[in-house]
Write a protein that holds these residues in place. Structure first.
Motif: not given
Length: 357
Positions: A163-168
């Motif tokens: 996804l390009g980033r992890a959920p904050g």
């Protein structure tokens, strides 16, 4: 005296709901976009929520009793034991719509709380748990890259780096107290936020290492628990194509609501263009509060074939969002007793992997 229909009175009461709730439920308090108190009797607490803003102003629900309704229903429930005709007479006078003559309706009989110290004790306990949840969240370092949480999710087919980033909303804490074994264990922490965006609770998934080194849910009777009351809240896992926060989401966003965190993340990996939320539990799904702008909702349900309780909870959620004027669709995997994480991992209807081992 001019006759006013119930719908008109309810709408006019809703326009002044901020004043009305303070008169009907003076012991309540403002919590974001809601007025909160313990019940229709008006004692302090969290179980009763009244919407204060937007198109849902005046809509209320008592989560402990299941009672709900509009602003006129609130007057009827608090003052007249549910009698709407008496509530309408009271509303005409309160809104200043009468002809100035003496009122012909009976004096209101406000609900009285049952004297019980447990109400205060429960409210204090709820506040203590919420404070503990916030402390745990803020004491946990942000990010899950390179942590056992990332490895645990990858082991379930959820490769967040795609996804390009992890959920904050996810964090890793190496030492979270577990009452079941009376010692701290590593855990995945998820932030559960209320309608205003404030953290109200945290979801804990305790983790353990398998003999081969793979991280998985800890071998516990209950490896997942919530700290704090979260009725109406959710875990905001993925913002979708818009990338905007839930409170300012554009009206063309497609929003997916799933039950569990892993199921919701599986949907995010498969359909990153959608906004994805976890309701934490199926019983809370119908209570999740969404901005009015979000009109396109998909319920990503588990296939709990034959589970009557689950079916009723799912139907309640579908009806609730549809009643708010939203387009609601149901997405359910064909895998019997399976969920969307099973689909992501390629399991067949017998629960066996279709991929080479």
């Amino acid at each position: 005296m001019r006759q006013h229909d119930a719908g008109t009175l309810s709408r006019m009461l809703a326009e002044r709901i901020g004043i009305l709730v303070r008169e009907l439920l003076p012991n309540g308090r403002k919590d974001g976009a809601e007025w909160r108190c313990g019940s229709l009797a008006g004692e302090k607490g969290q179980s009763l929520a009244v919407h204060l803003n937007g198109s849902r102003a005046g809509i209320w629900c008592d989560f402990s009793s299941g009672e709900r309704g509009d602003a006129l229903d609130l007057v009827a429930a608090v003052l007249f034991s549910g009698e709407r005709k008496e509530a309408m007479k009271w509303a005409v006078s309160w809104l200043g719509l009468g002809d100035g003559s003496a009122p012909t309706f009976r004096a209101p009989e406000r609900r009285q709380p049952v004297p019980d110290r447990r109400n205060d004790e429960l409210d204090q306990e709820a506040q203590r748990k919420r404070a503990s949840a916030r402390r745990l969240w803020h004491d946990t370092a942000p990010g899950i890259a390179g942590t056992p949480v990332e490895a645990y999710l990858a082991g379930r087919g959820i490769v967040l780096r795609e996804l390009g980033r992890a959920p904050g909303a996810l964090r890793f804490n190496p030492s979270v107290w577990c009452g079941e074994v009376q010692r701290p264990l590593p855990a995945m922490i998820a932030a559960i936020c209320g309608p205003s965006g404030k953290l109200v609770a945290v979801h804990r998934t305790w983790l353990g290492q398998m003999p081969g080194g793979q991280w998985a849910k800890a071998d516990l009777q209950n490896a997942k628990k919530v700290l704090g009351s979260f009725a109406g809240g959710c875990v905001r896992l993925w913002r979708g194509a818009s990338g905007k926060a839930l409170g300012v989401a554009p009206d063309d966003d497609v929003t997916v609501i799933a039950e569990g965190i892993e199921t919701a993340l599986s949907v995010a990996v498969a359909c990153p263009e959608f906004r994805v939320l976890s309701a934490v539990s199926l019983s809370n799904m119908a209570a999740v509060t969404l901005p009015d702008a979000l009109k396109n909702i998909i319920i990503a349900a588990d296939n709990d074939s034959g589970n009557e309780k689950a079916r009723r909870a799912l139907e309640a959620a579908l009806k609730k969002f549809a009643s708010q004027g939203r387009t609601v669709r149901l997405a359910m995997p064909e895998i019997v007793h399976g969920d969307w994480n099973d689909v992501l991992r390629g399991k067949d209807t017998d629960g066996k992997s279709e991929r080479p081992v």
